[in-house]
Design an enzyme around this catalytic site. Structure first.
Site, PDB file in Angstrom:
ATOM      1  N   ASP A 121     -27.713  32.473 -13.292  1.00  0.00           N
ATOM      2  CA  ASP A 121     -26.958  33.679 -13.619  1.00  0.00           C
ATOM      3  C   ASP A 121     -26.564  34.491 -12.385  1.00  0.00           C
ATOM      4  OD1 ASP A 121     -29.377  34.646 -12.839  1.00  0.00           O
ATOM      5  OD2 ASP A 121     -29.854  35.689 -14.708  1.00  0.00           O
ATOM      6  N   ASP A 248     -33.001  23.486   2.719  1.00  0.00           N
ATOM      7  CA  ASP A 248     -32.073  24.621   2.598  1.00  0.00           C
ATOM      8  C   ASP A 248     -32.789  25.948   2.836  1.00  0.00           C
ATOM      9  OD1 ASP A 248     -33.198  23.604   0.082  1.00  0.00           O
ATOM     10  OD2 ASP A 248     -32.359  25.423  -0.795  1.00  0.00           O
ATOM     11  N   ASN A 249     -34.098  25.906   2.960  1.00  0.00           N
ATOM     12  CA  ASN A 249     -34.858  27.128   3.231  1.00  0.00           C
ATOM     13  C   ASN A 249     -35.407  27.135   4.651  1.00  0.00           C
ATOM     14  OD1 ASN A 249     -34.373  27.959   0.615  1.00  0.00           O
ATOM     15  ND2 ASN A 249     -36.321  27.210  -0.175  1.00  0.00           N
TER      16      ASN A 249
HETATM   17  P1  AMP Z   1     -34.262  28.738  -3.747  1.00  0.00           P
HETATM   18  O1  AMP Z   1     -35.193  27.667  -4.176  1.00  0.00           O
HETATM   19  O2  AMP Z   1     -34.638  30.094  -4.256  1.00  0.00           O
HETATM   20  O3  AMP Z   1     -34.068  28.732  -2.277  1.00  0.00           O
HETATM   21  O4  AMP Z   1     -32.863  28.445  -4.419  1.00  0.00           O
HETATM   22  C1  AMP Z   1     -32.287  27.158  -4.427  1.00  0.00           C
HETATM   23  C2  AMP Z   1     -30.852  27.229  -4.831  1.00  0.00           C
HETATM   24  O5  AMP Z   1     -30.724  27.727  -6.168  1.00  0.00           O
HETATM   25  C3  AMP Z   1     -29.981  28.124  -3.968  1.00  0.00           C
HETATM   26  O6  AMP Z   1     -28.755  27.483  -3.805  1.00  0.00           O
HETATM   27  C4  AMP Z   1     -29.870  29.383  -4.773  1.00  0.00           C
HETATM   28  O7  AMP Z   1     -28.707  30.103  -4.474  1.00  0.00           O
HETATM   29  C5  AMP Z   1     -29.849  28.849  -6.207  1.00  0.00           C
HETATM   30  N1  AMP Z   1     -30.345  29.845  -7.167  1.00  0.00           N
HETATM   31  C6  AMP Z   1     -31.613  30.278  -7.301  1.00  0.00           C
HETATM   32  N2  AMP Z   1     -31.695  31.197  -8.281  1.00  0.00           N
HETATM   33  C7  AMP Z   1     -30.450  31.343  -8.811  1.00  0.00           C
HETATM   34  C8  AMP Z   1     -29.878  32.140  -9.850  1.00  0.00           C
HETATM   35  N3  AMP Z   1     -30.605  32.985 -10.557  1.00  0.00           N
HETATM   36  N4  AMP Z   1     -28.568  32.004 -10.087  1.00  0.00           N
HETATM   37  C9  AMP Z   1     -27.816  31.160  -9.374  1.00  0.00           C
HETATM   38  N5  AMP Z   1     -28.284  30.382  -8.394  1.00  0.00           N
HETATM   39  C10 AMP Z   1     -29.588  30.475  -8.089  1.00  0.00           C
HETATM   40 MG    MG Z   2     -33.147  29.097  -0.721  1.00  0.00          MG
END
Ligand code: AMP
Ligand code: MG
Length: 488
Positions: A121, A248-249
């Site tokens: 979202d 990606d982190n």
């Molecule tokens: P993360 O594991 O938090 O680093 O997120 C991994 C990927 O999922 C990244 O590309 C984020 O932008 C995407 N992402 C995480 N949470 C959401 C969300 N609520 N809505 C859209 N994309 C998300």
């Molecule tokens: Mg991330």
């Protein structure tokens, strides 16, 4: 002008992002604004009240000069490659250059859907906003390279997670948001010209001294590896567990980024994992150095075309650099551990001495932070740490050895005492206190605990009066069952 933007990414890297708008949150309200950081960035917010700040840091009001974009990237998530990630709930407002000439990204997190949101979202619950604020500011206060917190806002609307929860927007400041995954995205598309463009941009922005060396790409790769070896060593030295070290982190600047299910370890146990989604312990405390190396191997692969045409030559080159990583990491860690133990000189047996202590801490469920902090006191009164051990006799022998080792250093003991207290924090964001602060904010709109925790952890090395409750770990049962969740 409130912020003087200078948006080099948007201006120079066409094709690396999509221009986006943020969601409008009519009932946004400010929770926290980091005035000190804003001043360091040269922002002129003096005349703005809380509403004005909430409008800006919810994304409701775009400032003049901002060119909001969502950056594209790919990434290995838990070892599996996702070709299409990107800022799914974040928006880069633009960049600023401070008085010292350092460039920073200003990014909103939780600002609504973008073309990279996939099924998400684009929003953030308030809990992860508060968590990232506390964790990154604490890491900064501990002296560890990290993205920073500029503002936290409640959106005034609910987001749907397991239950409806208040929404939030977090404003983050970073040296940049270029990730290993950013390189991987263009490499996977076989757009080698873009990989080159990104490398040139990254070198100019983060490693400008490499612009004129003979082989700038290899030198860049080498320095990113070194920066990560140093960073992960610093995590390990304070007991920090990132929790989701996907490629990606991981930044190429060497800053800690994307605080999701991260946490500090209380009781020393190398296999500690807090993240609810890390079922196999891939990102356990003890695995962090080797995972960093694995991620860097993915960067090496993504950049391979820049090192030369003949892979029989380039692969061994990359491999050689990667093979140096464990030794680089260990050196950083050893230097840090010697400081933690108050050692001024180097002895060959130091590694054994350190490992013996860690082993006995592990066997006795000893709190990592408390032990190192209290160890300095042993230099004055030798029985203080024993109460931390279930079986004190197990550590008495070690203490004798350590005191002998200190005595062999030429410096006086007071110097060791001072040095230890400068590197061994008393205050870290303890898991139960982080949860308490988040719960009060999310369920009762009470941010006093959040503020108090921020305040105490902003001076992690200084003993503060009446703050005893911030020094103690939760009971073992709390930590054994403690789970952290992704920042969605
Ligand atoms: P993360 O594991 O938090 O680093 O997120 C991994 C990927 O999922 C990244 O590309 C984020 O932008 C995407 N992402 C995480 N949470 C959401 C969300 N609520 N809505 C859209 N994309 C998300
Ligand atoms: Mg991330």
């Amino acid at each position: 002008m409130l912020i003087h933007f200078d948006n080099s990414y948007a201006d120079n890297l066409n094709g690396f992002y999509t221009s986006c708008k943020s969601e409008f949150y009519p009932a946004a309200s400010l929770i926290k604004f980091n005035h000190t950081l804003a001043m360091q960035l040269g922002f002129k917010f003096d005349g703005l009240d809380e509403n004005g700040l909430a409008n800006i840091f919810s994304g409701n009001q775009m400032l003049e000069g901002s060119t909001p974009i969502a950056q594209v990237y790919a990434g290995h998530q838990f070892g599996h490659f996702s070709q299409q990630l990107g800022d799914g709930r974040a928006l880069l407002l633009g960049e600023v250059v401070n008085e010292q000439g350092k460039r920073f990204d200003i990014q909103l997190k939780g600002s609504g859907r973008t073309p990279y949101s996939r099924s998400g979202d684009g929003k953030s619950a308030l809990g992860p906003v508060l968590r990232e604020y506390i964790m990154c500011e604490s890491m900064h206060a501990l002296g560890i390279p990290t993205t920073r917190a500029l503002a936290a806002v409640t959106t005034g609307e609910k987001v749907v997670r397991n239950e409806p929860l208040p929404g939030g927007v977090f404003t983050r400041v970073a040296s940049s948001h270029i990730r290993v995954g950013t390189f991987q995205f263009f490499a996977a598309q076989q757009e080698t010209d873009k990989v080159k463009k990104l490398a040139d941009y990254s070198i100019a922005r983060h490693y400008p001294h490499l612009q004129d060396v003979d082989d700038p790409y290899l030198a860049f790769f080498t320095e990113v590896c070194e920066a990560q070896a140093s960073l992960v060593a610093q995590w390990m030295l304070v007991g920090f567990i990132h929790g989701v070290m996907n490629t990606d982190n991981m930044t190429i600047s060497g800053e800690t980024i994307d605080y999701g299910p991260c946490a500090f370890m209380d009781y020393y146990a190398p296999d500690t994992v807090f993240s609810s989604i890390d079922k196999h312990g891939r990102y356990a405390y003890r695995n962090q150095p080797s995972i960093a190396q694995w991620n860097l191997a993915r960067l090496g692969e993504a950049m391979l075309s820049l090192f030369g045409e003949d892979t029989e030559v380039t692969i061994p080159l990359v491999t050689k650099i990667l093979e140096q990583f464990p030794e680089q990491y260990t050196q950083h860690w050893l230097v840090g551990m010697r400081k933690k133990l108050g050692l001024q000189s180097e002895e060959e047996n130091d590694l054994n001495l350190i490992n013996d202590l860690l082993a006995v801490m592990h066997q006795n469920n000893v709190d990592y932070t408390l032990l190192f902090r209290q160890l300095a006191d042993v230099l004055h009164q030798d029985d203080v740490v024993y109460s931390l051990f279930e079986d004190a006799s197990a550590v008495q022998e070690w203490v004798k050895k350590w005191l002998g080792r200190i005595a062999r250093d030429s410096n006086d003991v007071e110097q060791s005492f001072t040095q230890m207290n400068q590197v061994n924090p008393i205050y870290i964001p303890r898991n139960h206190l982080v949860e308490e602060a988040i719960d009060a904010g999310v369920y009762s709109e009470d941010f006093s605990k959040f503020e108090a925790l921020l305040e105490v952890t902003s001076k992690p090395f200084d003993l503060q009066t009446n703050k005893e409750r911030y020094t103690s770990p939760a009971d073992t049962d709390f930590n054994k069952s403690y789970k952290t969740f992704c920042g969605t």
